[in-house]
Design an enzyme around this catalytic site. Structure first.
Site, PDB file in Angstrom:
ATOM      1  N   ALA A 235       0.940  -1.413  -0.103  1.00 26.39           N
ATOM      2  CA  ALA A 235       0.239  -0.234  -0.321  1.00 26.39           C
ATOM      3  C   ALA A 235       0.572   1.620   0.300  1.00 26.39           C
ATOM      4  CB  ALA A 235      -1.027  -0.212   1.221  1.00 26.39           C
ATOM      5  N   HIS A 236       0.683   2.457  -0.111  1.00 25.14           N
ATOM      6  CA  HIS A 236       0.957   3.607  -0.217  1.00 25.14           C
ATOM      7  C   HIS A 236       1.775   4.202   1.179  1.00 25.14           C
ATOM      8  CE1 HIS A 236      -1.605   5.382   2.634  1.00 25.14           C
ATOM      9  NE2 HIS A 236      -2.897   4.698   2.647  1.00 25.14           N
ATOM     10  N   ASN A 237       2.862   4.732   0.653  1.00 25.51           N
ATOM     11  CA  ASN A 237       4.221   4.878   1.785  1.00 25.51           C
ATOM     12  C   ASN A 237       4.312   3.684   2.404  1.00 25.51           C
ATOM     13  OD1 ASN A 237       1.894   7.494   1.602  1.00 25.51           O
ATOM     14  ND2 ASN A 237       4.052   8.072   1.854  1.00 25.51           N
TER      15      ASN A 237
END
Length: 341
Positions: A235-237
């Site tokens: 997922a993001h980051n």
């Protein structure tokens, strides 16, 4: 290839018939007299006694065989992988651009690049020397693909993604899609713009149908040498370190940090902003709670993830529940008999 030549190519020593011809590779249980196999552990050593393999790759401390040809190597499994590559070399693709490919403005293609049918490469992207892009791949704007990368058919790379040299992306994987970012505004969700990027290091391999989301802000990163199996979601980051291995169907929530050389089993779920420290091991199917820290070198299992010894004790106690229930029923029966007197 003769055993003598194979040993020389591996930089190893052999015992037995150095003139024996070897024509292929096979597992211990099916190998024939012209095939090579390997012995990597005690179980394999027992199987080797009945194997018909013409030659075995064995560790230095393997007992000297009486009627067997062996090649002694420090790491039999690793050496066998090299031998497999020798007998089954990767098919070399001829450089060139298929006439159906669509190449945008300002795209830089290095020497010896292969671009397959119906590939789209958008404006301003750079493809490194000797890279190969399979049929139907879509590469967005300002993507950098390092030297010697391999994209299997139908890979999708969104805008502003960097991928280091020697990396391999298997069919169906998606790099740089929006992260799952939404903000509740009254009675509905508003999308939080995902304007970050993805950076993938050198010699990374990402399995079929895996997804690596771009950061909401900043960078989602995967370090050099990391290997993701099929259907893994990053997922993001997230920040995944170097030489991490992740088995299939594992999911990383936003902001997860995984340090170098961690090992993560299949179907593991990791909550937001959890941290997996270096060389930690997460057993298959375990669940790591939000913001949890798995300490360096720790082996955890279960949901919620706990140290392996504690998890095994819990399982042992659970297995005793039926017996404990019968014992409790017997105690109640005796107590009732005493009270009735």
């Amino acid at each position: 290839m003769r055993v003598r030549e194979l040993a020389e190519w591996l930089g190893a020593t052999f015992e037995g018939d150095g003139e024996k011809e070897i024509s292929g590779v096979a597992p211990l249980e099916t190998a024939g007299g012209a095939e090579v196999s390997f012995v990597a552990n005690q179980k394999a050593a027992r199987q080797a006694e009945s194997s018909a393999a013409g030659c075995l790759l064995v560790p230095p401390d393997y007992p000297s065989p009486t009627f067997r040809t062996v090649i002694r190597v420090e790491a039999p499994r690793t050496a066998f992988a090299r031998v497999v590559s020798r007998f089954h070399p990767t098919q070399e693709l001829k450089p060139g651009i298929h006439p159906t490919a669509v190449i945008g403005a300002g795209v830089e293609l290095g020497a010896l690049v292969n671009v397959g049918p119906h590939v789209v490469i958008d404006n301003g992207s750079r493809i490194g020397i000797g890279s190969s892009i399979g049929a139907g791949c879509s590469i967005g704007k300002r993507v950098f693909l390092g030297e010697g990368c391999l994209l299997h058919p139908h890979v999708t790379i969104y805008d502003n993604v960097d991928i280091g040299r020697g990396s391999v992306l298997h069919s169906g994987c998606v790099i740089g899609a929006d992260g799952f970012g939404f903000v509740l505004d009254g009675d509905h969700y508003e999308k939080f713009p995902q304007v970050g990027r993805v950076e993938i290091g050198e010699n990374v391999e990402i399995g079929a149908n895996s997804c690596v989301d771009r950061a909401a802000l900043g960078v989602t990163s995967i370090g050099d040498g990391t290997k993701l199996d099929n259907m893994v979601h990053v997922a993001h980051n997230c920040r995944i370190g170097r030489h991490v291995v992740v088995a299939a169907q594992t999911g990383f929530s936003g902001g997860v940090v995984v340090e170098d050389y961690a090992v993560i089993g299949g179907q593991v779920g990791i909550g937001d902003k959890a941290r997996i420290e270096t060389r930690a091991v997460l057993g298959s199917g375990c669940g790591v709670l939000t913001s949890k820290i798995v300490r360096s070198g720790q082996v955890v299992w279960g949901t919620p993830a706990r140290p392996l010894k504690e998890h095994l004790e819990t399982l042992a106690n659970l297995s005793r529940l039926p017996e404990m229930r019968r014992e409790l029923a017997e105690i109640r029966r005796r107590l009732a008999a005493v009270e009735s007197r």
